[in-house]
Design an enzyme around this catalytic site. Structure first.
Site, PDB file in Angstrom:
ATOM      1  N   MET A  42      -2.134  -3.930  -1.174  1.00 54.69           N
ATOM      2  CA  MET A  42      -2.273  -4.432  -2.538  1.00 54.69           C
ATOM      3  C   MET A  42      -3.689  -4.263  -3.060  1.00 54.69           C
ATOM      4  SD  MET A  42      -2.425  -8.538  -1.930  1.00 54.69           S
ATOM      5  CE  MET A  42      -3.820  -9.289  -1.071  1.00 54.69           C
ATOM      6  N   LYS A  43      -4.667  -4.047  -2.158  1.00 55.45           N
ATOM      7  CA  LYS A  43      -6.064  -3.947  -2.570  1.00 55.45           C
ATOM      8  C   LYS A  43      -6.324  -2.704  -3.417  1.00 55.45           C
ATOM      9  CE  LYS A  43      -7.704  -7.600  -0.337  1.00 55.45           C
ATOM     10  NZ  LYS A  43      -8.382  -8.724  -0.982  1.00 55.45           N
ATOM     11  N   ASP A  44      -5.403  -1.735  -3.375  1.00 57.80           N
ATOM     12  CA  ASP A  44      -5.555  -0.560  -4.234  1.00 57.80           C
ATOM     13  C   ASP A  44      -5.665  -0.979  -5.699  1.00 57.80           C
ATOM     14  OD1 ASP A  44      -5.166   0.814  -1.909  1.00 57.80           O
ATOM     15  OD2 ASP A  44      -3.286   1.782  -2.493  1.00 57.80           O
ATOM     16  N   ALA A  47      -9.155  -2.514  -6.425  1.00 57.13           N
ATOM     17  CA  ALA A  47     -10.224  -1.554  -6.143  1.00 57.13           C
ATOM     18  C   ALA A  47     -10.424  -0.614  -7.335  1.00 57.13           C
ATOM     19  CB  ALA A  47      -9.895  -0.762  -4.883  1.00 57.13           C
TER      20      ALA A  47
END
Length: 455
Positions: A42-44, A47
């Site tokens: 989910m950090k995409d 970011a």
């Protein structure tokens, strides 16, 4: 459809029903599987949002270097954005992170600096501090600071929340997610609560983190902080992205329960996910069994993919060595406590007691070190060796108050800490403390470790 770059494929991840692990729960529990993002987490989402917002603000310029402290997944998202947009990357990571995470970041062209885990955030060796120093030293560099960069929660407010609302046709009643930087929980919960204020948000925390107690009392209690193994959730700081007003309650999950649930998700549901996913599901199901009713719909956010943890939770030897398998042969702090008599009571002393009274307690109970408590909180410690040396040097200290001679507090450890972890933390003079399931404090000494080893 043909996409211009890999980062254009981020988002619109699926919701999947739990079919076995939700046995006995009246409502429906579904998971949002974020490993369908190109960077497998989910950090995409945040970011790319942090990078694009920095570009718009003129902070990140062509040919620049992105420098960030990460547990791995944010670094992957930033690396993909850097590849698509032509930036360089340097990431700092704590040494507790899995080797797979470090190898993956290096595989996509990032430089990785590994820093010690068990140091304070302000320590110059911490991965927070090292990232800040690199940012100060390297020209044309950008430090996103995922903990306090509000583009983090905005990314989930703009994408994750709307996706869940749309895919559940507005029927979601409960949302659960692990809380680390706080962006995914806070941003998603904010959007969902704006659509329906009755949506209940459940934050998943880990033992060794400050979030749960801070939410319940408003107190940042350093005694809550101690080393833990689970990656990606919990903190020893209060990131600006954690909006406690958006989190209705917290549930803490142990390292072991999280690891075991992670493996169950793979074997029973076909969801090959990361360690903190196990934390989120274990905590969410614990809440659901007690509170969900027929017609309720809970969505649990699963942050990342299992490839990051092949050498840890998906490795039988690693699990066994940490006492996380049922056929374990390794003793844990929990086992040591189980072997104690029911009438066990921790010997403590108040800060206003005299040194003479502390020594009398030690002699009376045959202990060599005692925690110092005030209002139920551990604020220091006294040991017989240090007291002896101080009184020999200054005899009048025997009538002084304990607070005048006490040392720093003993460290807290997790219930599932194994003998190797415990022995590394019990130094030459200090014992360690542990809280049981009822939040009562216990002490573990070198004598306890020797007794456990010899059976």
């Amino acid at each position: 459809m043909i996409y211009d770059s890999i980062i254009d494929t981020i988002g619109n991840t699926p919701l999947v029903r739990l079919n076995k692990l939700n046995a006995g729960i009246e409502g429906e529990v579904v998971v949002k599987v974020e490993y369908f993002n190109p960077g497998n987490s989910m950090k995409d989402r945040m970011a790319v949002k942090m990078v694009e917002d920095a570009e718009k603000a003129g902070i990140l310029k062509p040919g620049g270097t992105i420098i960030e402290g990460t547990s791995g997944n944010t670094g992957m998202g930033l690396a993909l954005a850097a590849i698509a947009k032509g930036y360089k990357c340097i990431f700092t990571m704590a040494d507790k992170q899995s080797k797979e995470k470090i190898d993956i970041l290096r595989a996509v062209g990032a430089e990785v600096v590994v820093c010690p885990t068990n140091v304070a955030p302000e320590d110059p060796r911490s991965y927070y501090s090292v990232a800040k120093k690199l940012n100060a030293d390297i020209p044309n560099s950008f430090y996103p600071n995922q903990y306090d960069n509000l583009s983090n929660w905005k990314a989930h407010y703009e994408t994750t929340g709307p996706e869940i609302w749309k895919d559940t046709i507005g029927k979601i009643t409960h949302f659960a997610a692990g809380v680390g930087t706080g962006g995914s929980m806070s941003g998603t919960a904010k959007f969902l609560k704006e659509q329906n204020p009755a949506v209940v948000s459940v934050g998943i925390d880990t033992y060794g983190s400050v979030f749960k107690k801070y939410k319940e009392t408003g107190i940042f209690d350093e005694d809550e902080i101690y080393p833990y193994l689970t990656e990606g959730i919990g903190e020893d700081i209060l990131p600006q992205n954690v909006d406690f007003a958006m989190i209705d309650l917290f549930i803490k999950v142990t390292d072991k329960d999280a690891a075991v649930m992670t493996r169950r998700l793979a074997r029973e549901e076909g969801l090959f996910v990361g360690w903190s996913c196990g934390s989120a599901v274990h905590g969410a199901l614990e809440f659901a069994r007690e509170h969900l009713k027929k017609g309720d719909l809970m969505v649990v956010l699963l942050p990342d993919h299992g490839t990051r943890y092949l050498g840890k939770v998906y490795n039988d030897d690693w699990m066994r060595n940490h006492g996380f398998l049922e056929d374990k042969t390794f003793t844990t702090a929990r086992d040591i406590l189980k072997g104690r008599p029911q009438e066990y009571e921790l010997v403590v002393v108040g800060r206003d007691a005299t040194v003479k009274e502390a020594i009398f307690k030690m002699n009376q109970t045959s202990v060599s070190q005692i925690p110092v408590l005030e209002d139920g909180q551990v604020i220091g410690s006294v040991t017989d060796t240090k007291l002896l040396s101080k009184i020999i040097e200054s005899p009048e200290l025997k009538d002084a108050s304990v607070q005048e001679v006490m040392e720093g507090p003993m460290k807290f450890v997790a219930l599932d800490s194994t003998l190797d972890v415990l022995s590394s933390m019990v130094d030459k003079e200090k014992a360690v403390l542990v809280r049981d399931e009822k939040h009562q404090i216990h002490i573990i000494t070198k004598h306890d470790l020797l007794a456990a080893i010899t059976g």
